[in-house]
Design a protein around this motif. Sequence first.
Motif, mmCIF file in Angstrom:
data_model
loop_
_atom_site.group_PDB
_atom_site.id
_atom_site.type_symbol
_atom_site.label_atom_id
_atom_site.label_comp_id
_atom_site.label_asym_id
_atom_site.label_seq_id
_atom_site.Cartn_x
_atom_site.Cartn_y
_atom_site.Cartn_z
ATOM 1 N N TRP A 32 -6.364 1.694 -7.542
ATOM 2 C CA TRP A 32 -5.314 2.707 -7.710
ATOM 3 C C TRP A 32 -5.086 3.473 -6.406
ATOM 4 O O TRP A 32 -3.966 3.881 -6.110
ATOM 5 N N TYR A 33 -6.135 3.668 -5.603
ATOM 6 C CA TYR A 33 -5.962 4.364 -4.336
ATOM 7 C C TYR A 33 -5.215 3.484 -3.339
ATOM 8 O O TYR A 33 -4.410 3.970 -2.548
ATOM 9 N N ARG A 34 -5.488 2.184 -3.379
ATOM 10 C CA ARG A 34 -4.764 1.253 -2.512
ATOM 11 C C ARG A 34 -3.271 1.275 -2.867
ATOM 12 O O ARG A 34 -2.411 1.285 -1.986
ATOM 13 N N TRP A 35 -2.945 1.293 -4.165
ATOM 14 C CA TRP A 35 -1.545 1.362 -4.585
ATOM 15 C C TRP A 35 -0.921 2.704 -4.222
ATOM 16 O O TRP A 35 0.256 2.771 -3.853
ATOM 17 N N LEU A 36 -1.701 3.778 -4.319
ATOM 18 C CA LEU A 36 -1.193 5.093 -3.919
ATOM 19 C C LEU A 36 -0.825 5.093 -2.442
ATOM 20 O O LEU A 36 0.236 5.598 -2.060
ATOM 21 N N CYS A 37 -1.683 4.489 -1.617
ATOM 22 C CA CYS A 37 -1.386 4.404 -0.181
ATOM 23 C C CYS A 37 -0.146 3.558 0.072
ATOM 24 O O CYS A 37 0.687 3.903 0.913
ATOM 25 N N ARG A 38 -0.007 2.456 -0.638
ATOM 26 C CA ARG A 38 1.165 1.593 -0.462
ATOM 27 C C ARG A 38 2.450 2.302 -0.904
ATOM 28 O O ARG A 38 3.468 2.222 -0.222
ATOM 29 N N ILE A 39 2.394 2.985 -2.029
ATOM 30 C CA ILE A 39 3.583 3.710 -2.514
ATOM 31 C C ILE A 39 3.939 4.833 -1.547
ATOM 32 O O ILE A 39 5.123 5.057 -1.246
ATOM 33 N N ALA A 40 2.921 5.525 -1.034
ATOM 34 C CA ALA A 40 3.182 6.574 -0.041
ATOM 35 C C ALA A 40 3.801 5.968 1.220
ATOM 36 O O ALA A 40 4.690 6.575 1.830
ATOM 37 N N GLY A 41 3.363 4.772 1.597
ATOM 38 C CA GLY A 41 3.949 4.103 2.763
ATOM 39 C C GLY A 41 5.402 3.738 2.547
ATOM 40 O O GLY A 41 6.233 3.891 3.442
#
Length: 175
Positions: A29-38
Amino acid sequence: MSAQDDQFPAAAAAPGPAAPSADDGMTWWYRWLCRIAGVLGGASCAFAGLWNCVTINPLNIAAGVWMMLNAFVLFLCEAPFCCQFIEFANAVATRADKLRPWQKAAFYCGMAVFPVMLSLTLTTLFGNAIAFATGVLYGLSALGKKGDAISYARIQQQKQMDEEKLTGTLEGEAL
């Protein structure tokens, strides 16, 4: 193998984008959060960069062009499906996935700071804020997980015992 696979053997060997390394300590979920923020950072950089180019000040135009370049790099690294018609998009995304989180953090934060230093306006500040936040998220993941309470309590207890031994030794010498 087809004729195209004979021409490009490296592309035939790689079935798709490589999975991110599991040893970086990031949860899914943190990896997806970083991707969405990107992706959101790329969108904000693109919009604010375009808006920044509508001026006669050359520094604002340079900052706007740099912001649009930042948006392209963010989309290329974090969401390569947005750049599916660019031939090298998957190769760049695969290489970006192999980077350590602290390297991505330094790269994204550095990319976001440069236009602000070039032209300090509200448009550049707000346009680069989410891109900078993406770098901060990757930087936080590079720090690692927080320690558990039990090991922290043991460390504190050990420090307290060491201090008691030290003060006991000093008081014993003073008598």
